[in-house]
Write a protein that holds these residues in place. Sequence first.
Motif, PDB file in Angstrom:
ATOM      1  N   THR A  10       0.816  -1.225   0.000  1.00  0.00           N
ATOM      2  CA  THR A  10       0.000   0.000   0.000  1.00  0.00           C
ATOM      3  C   THR A  10       0.849   1.274   0.000  1.00  0.00           C
ATOM      4  O   THR A  10       2.008   1.266   0.424  1.00  0.00           O
ATOM      5  N   PHE A  32       1.615   5.637   0.500  1.00  0.00           N
ATOM      6  CA  PHE A  32       1.705   6.521   1.665  1.00  0.00           C
ATOM      7  C   PHE A  32       0.511   7.480   1.800  1.00  0.00           C
ATOM      8  O   PHE A  32       0.269   8.012   2.877  1.00  0.00           O
ATOM      9  N   LYS A  74       2.411  -4.951   3.489  1.00  0.00           N
ATOM     10  CA  LYS A  74       3.677  -4.207   3.348  1.00  0.00           C
ATOM     11  C   LYS A  74       3.269  -2.753   3.131  1.00  0.00           C
ATOM     12  O   LYS A  74       2.943  -2.346   2.033  1.00  0.00           O
ATOM     13  N   GLY A 109      -0.410   1.879  -5.773  1.00  0.00           N
ATOM     14  CA  GLY A 109       0.849   2.622  -5.823  1.00  0.00           C
ATOM     15  C   GLY A 109       1.054   3.211  -7.203  1.00  0.00           C
ATOM     16  O   GLY A 109       0.109   3.352  -7.990  1.00  0.00           O
ATOM     17  N   SER A 110       2.292   3.515  -7.514  1.00  0.00           N
ATOM     18  CA  SER A 110       2.590   4.156  -8.797  1.00  0.00           C
ATOM     19  C   SER A 110       2.522   3.142  -9.939  1.00  0.00           C
ATOM     20  O   SER A 110       2.676   1.931  -9.722  1.00  0.00           O
ATOM     21  N   LEU A 141      -3.406   2.168  -9.665  1.00  0.00           N
ATOM     22  CA  LEU A 141      -2.155   2.890  -9.933  1.00  0.00           C
ATOM     23  C   LEU A 141      -2.357   4.396 -10.121  1.00  0.00           C
ATOM     24  O   LEU A 141      -3.363   4.953  -9.704  1.00  0.00           O
ATOM     25  N   CYS A 182      -4.583  10.157  -5.518  1.00  0.00           N
ATOM     26  CA  CYS A 182      -4.518   9.539  -6.855  1.00  0.00           C
ATOM     27  C   CYS A 182      -5.545  10.127  -7.791  1.00  0.00           C
ATOM     28  O   CYS A 182      -5.276  10.394  -8.955  1.00  0.00           O
ATOM     29  N   GLU A 229       2.509  12.606 -13.908  1.00  0.00           N
ATOM     30  CA  GLU A 229       1.678  12.762 -12.720  1.00  0.00           C
ATOM     31  C   GLU A 229       2.423  13.613 -11.698  1.00  0.00           C
ATOM     32  O   GLU A 229       3.544  13.271 -11.311  1.00  0.00           O
TER      33      GLU A 229
HETATM   34  P1  NAD Z   1       4.901   3.672  -4.739  1.00  0.00           P
HETATM   35  O1  NAD Z   1       4.579   2.963  -6.004  1.00  0.00           O
HETATM   36  O2  NAD Z   1       6.210   4.323  -4.614  1.00  0.00           O
HETATM   37  O3  NAD Z   1       4.787   2.647  -3.502  1.00  0.00           O
HETATM   38  C1  NAD Z   1       3.618   1.903  -3.244  1.00  0.00           C
HETATM   39  C2  NAD Z   1       3.977   0.690  -2.396  1.00  0.00           C
HETATM   40  O4  NAD Z   1       4.746  -0.210  -3.196  1.00  0.00           O
HETATM   41  C3  NAD Z   1       4.843   1.018  -1.179  1.00  0.00           C
HETATM   42  O5  NAD Z   1       4.470   0.222  -0.092  1.00  0.00           O
HETATM   43  C4  NAD Z   1       6.225   0.652  -1.661  1.00  0.00           C
HETATM   44  O6  NAD Z   1       7.111   0.344  -0.596  1.00  0.00           O
HETATM   45  C5  NAD Z   1       5.917  -0.575  -2.493  1.00  0.00           C
HETATM   46  N1  NAD Z   1       6.944  -0.949  -3.477  1.00  0.00           N
HETATM   47  C6  NAD Z   1       7.868  -0.160  -4.071  1.00  0.00           C
HETATM   48  N2  NAD Z   1       8.645  -0.887  -4.912  1.00  0.00           N
HETATM   49  C7  NAD Z   1       8.179  -2.157  -4.861  1.00  0.00           C
HETATM   50  C8  NAD Z   1       8.544  -3.361  -5.503  1.00  0.00           C
HETATM   51  N3  NAD Z   1       9.550  -3.422  -6.374  1.00  0.00           N
HETATM   52  N4  NAD Z   1       7.853  -4.490  -5.213  1.00  0.00           N
HETATM   53  C9  NAD Z   1       6.821  -4.458  -4.344  1.00  0.00           C
HETATM   54  N5  NAD Z   1       6.422  -3.332  -3.691  1.00  0.00           N
HETATM   55  C10 NAD Z   1       7.099  -2.200  -3.949  1.00  0.00           C
HETATM   56  O7  NAD Z   1       3.697   4.702  -4.518  1.00  0.00           O
HETATM   57  P2  NAD Z   1       3.537   5.857  -3.431  1.00  0.00           P
HETATM   58  O8  NAD Z   1       4.517   6.938  -3.718  1.00  0.00           O
HETATM   59  O9  NAD Z   1       3.492   5.289  -2.060  1.00  0.00           O
HETATM   60  O10 NAD Z   1       2.049   6.362  -3.780  1.00  0.00           O
HETATM   61  C11 NAD Z   1       1.775   7.299  -4.781  1.00  0.00           C
HETATM   62  C12 NAD Z   1       1.328   6.640  -6.050  1.00  0.00           C
HETATM   63  O11 NAD Z   1       0.226   5.761  -5.804  1.00  0.00           O
HETATM   64  C13 NAD Z   1       0.810   7.655  -7.061  1.00  0.00           C
HETATM   65  O12 NAD Z   1       1.200   7.287  -8.344  1.00  0.00           O
HETATM   66  C14 NAD Z   1      -0.714   7.550  -6.902  1.00  0.00           C
HETATM   67  O13 NAD Z   1      -1.448   8.003  -8.021  1.00  0.00           O
HETATM   68  C15 NAD Z   1      -0.866   6.092  -6.656  1.00  0.00           C
HETATM   69  N6  NAD Z   1      -2.133   5.828  -5.983  1.00  0.00           N
HETATM   70  C16 NAD Z   1      -3.144   5.218  -6.684  1.00  0.00           C
HETATM   71  C17 NAD Z   1      -4.366   5.012  -6.080  1.00  0.00           C
HETATM   72  C18 NAD Z   1      -5.499   4.341  -6.812  1.00  0.00           C
HETATM   73  O14 NAD Z   1      -6.461   3.944  -6.163  1.00  0.00           O
HETATM   74  N7  NAD Z   1      -5.446   4.197  -8.123  1.00  0.00           N
HETATM   75  C19 NAD Z   1      -4.570   5.430  -4.767  1.00  0.00           C
HETATM   76  C20 NAD Z   1      -3.520   6.027  -4.086  1.00  0.00           C
HETATM   77  C21 NAD Z   1      -2.300   6.230  -4.691  1.00  0.00           C
END
Ligand code: NAD
Length: 477
Positions: free
Chosen positions: A147, A149, A173, A226-227, A249, A282, A377
């Motif tokens: 998930t 942040f 995680k 996440g991203s 994402l 997001c 973004e």
């Molecule tokens: P991030 O992708 O950096 O991290 C998300 C999670 O993935 C974290 O827990 C991170 O530790 C984990 N992670 C990172 N690398 C990984 C890997 N190689 N394998 C497995 N897990 C890994 O995202 P962020 O900066 O925490 O959040 C912001 C992003 O999330 C933005 O792009 C936002 O648009 C997106 N987001 C999307 C939604 C949605 O519902 N579509 C909601 C909230 C945030």
Amino acid sequence: MKMFINGQRRDASDGRTIDVLNSATLEFIDTIPFATKADIEEAIAAAKEGAKIWGSMACHERSAILFKAADMIDARREELARSLSTEMGKIISEARPEIRVAAQIIRGYAEKANHLYGETLTDYQVGTEKDIVFTRHEPLGVVACITPFNYPVELCSQKYAAALAAGNAVIIKPATDNPLTIMKVIEILWQAGVPGNVLQLITGSGSEIGDILTASPDINAIALTGSTEVGLHVAEVGARTLKKVFLELGGNDPYIVFDDADFELAVTGAVRGRCQNAGQTCCSPKRFLVQNSIKDAFIKRAIEQIEALVHGSPLDDATEFGSLISEKACKKVDEQVKLTIAQGGRLICGGKPISATYYEPTIIDTPADADISKDMECFGPVLPIIGFDTEEEAIAISNQTMYGLQAGVITKDMNKALRVASKLECGGVVINQSGNYRHLDQAFGGWKMSGVGREGVSITLEEMTQVKSYVLRNILQ
Ligand code: NAD
């Protein structure tokens, strides 16, 4: 704080830790463990056992535990909200609803799980007249919830609550910058009676430890928010063991304002929608398409509204604008603003950091071919205003992105609103407000590079199960 592994509170087996800072002040709050491969493998092995116990427990018993946990979270809402606000700079008036929503999500899945039925088939196929074929929704096994942040409690709850209610074991995680409040929530779920090998939480840098979860053949599904970059990687690694992968994402959502809109509503929706959570949402509006006939007036009023935003401590009830998650995030927003200006954008207001983690709400009159108008973004309080003349042009600019999460359309003409909405390539359109909206039951999610699948109480519970067919041959003798 310590991790939650196999019923115990645990440090990393090699003692390594990561500091967690208050995002608004950069003061040290606590450390979290940096899990080792051995720690994660232990959690996975425990989860396999946990899945057997939890999956064979009666649905009403599992749901009763979840209802109890939701009540306990409600009872501690203020404390949890203050913890959330402190670790991430989210203003307290936004942190409280996030905690409230987490409890609602848990209840939602627990209620729905009590009424998730299978089917009995008909005998329309010749030769099946004496058979009874029925289906049951059975758990997937072990689900890893990864998930982000920005809504660390709400978004994580959408995942673990669905997975648990459906009878799965869960390994969480959370994001590394602000895991403390969700860790307190997991402690509550343990106290409410979720067994310690059924719900576990490990911490550490995702890029370093993520693959251990994602690649494991003993993890049956991954639910990631996440991203897009991380989502693509997880999808690729997860595919090697053919596990289910749910991806929520990134987005670069359009907010389309026509000149017949309720003007004040349009500006307020833009400023509030963008500045909520300091721009780190997001589905917040991220590209502001404003009909050229009202563009100057729109910008003028948006500046007034931005100047009126109350800055201050995130813990103060009056504060309307919080900090970004980290210094790194603040620097990235600044780089994106500078790039947009270099690509022809005209800076109208803001455009620089206020401090290490606060960024000035920024308006940029932006050309439609700048990166920010397409695939870049920006996770900060930045409003790129892009002028347009015709409806067709607005639709074309809206769709000229790899993303497709949500959108907002602002007009008093409902025919036009729905016509435009039907042509937008995204998962949801909000009429007469920004797309910064999520109903808990909504099948929330994106098209294109914004994700795979949908998430919400109405849909995710079922997705956290597999349908098994039970065939009683020639039973109707
Ligand atoms: P991030 O992708 O950096 O991290 C998300 C999670 O993935 C974290 O827990 C991170 O530790 C984990 N992670 C990172 N690398 C990984 C890997 N190689 N394998 C497995 N897990 C890994 O995202 P962020 O900066 O925490 O959040 C912001 C992003 O999330 C933005 O792009 C936002 O648009 C997106 N987001 C999307 C939604 C949605 O519902 N579509 C909601 C909230 C945030």
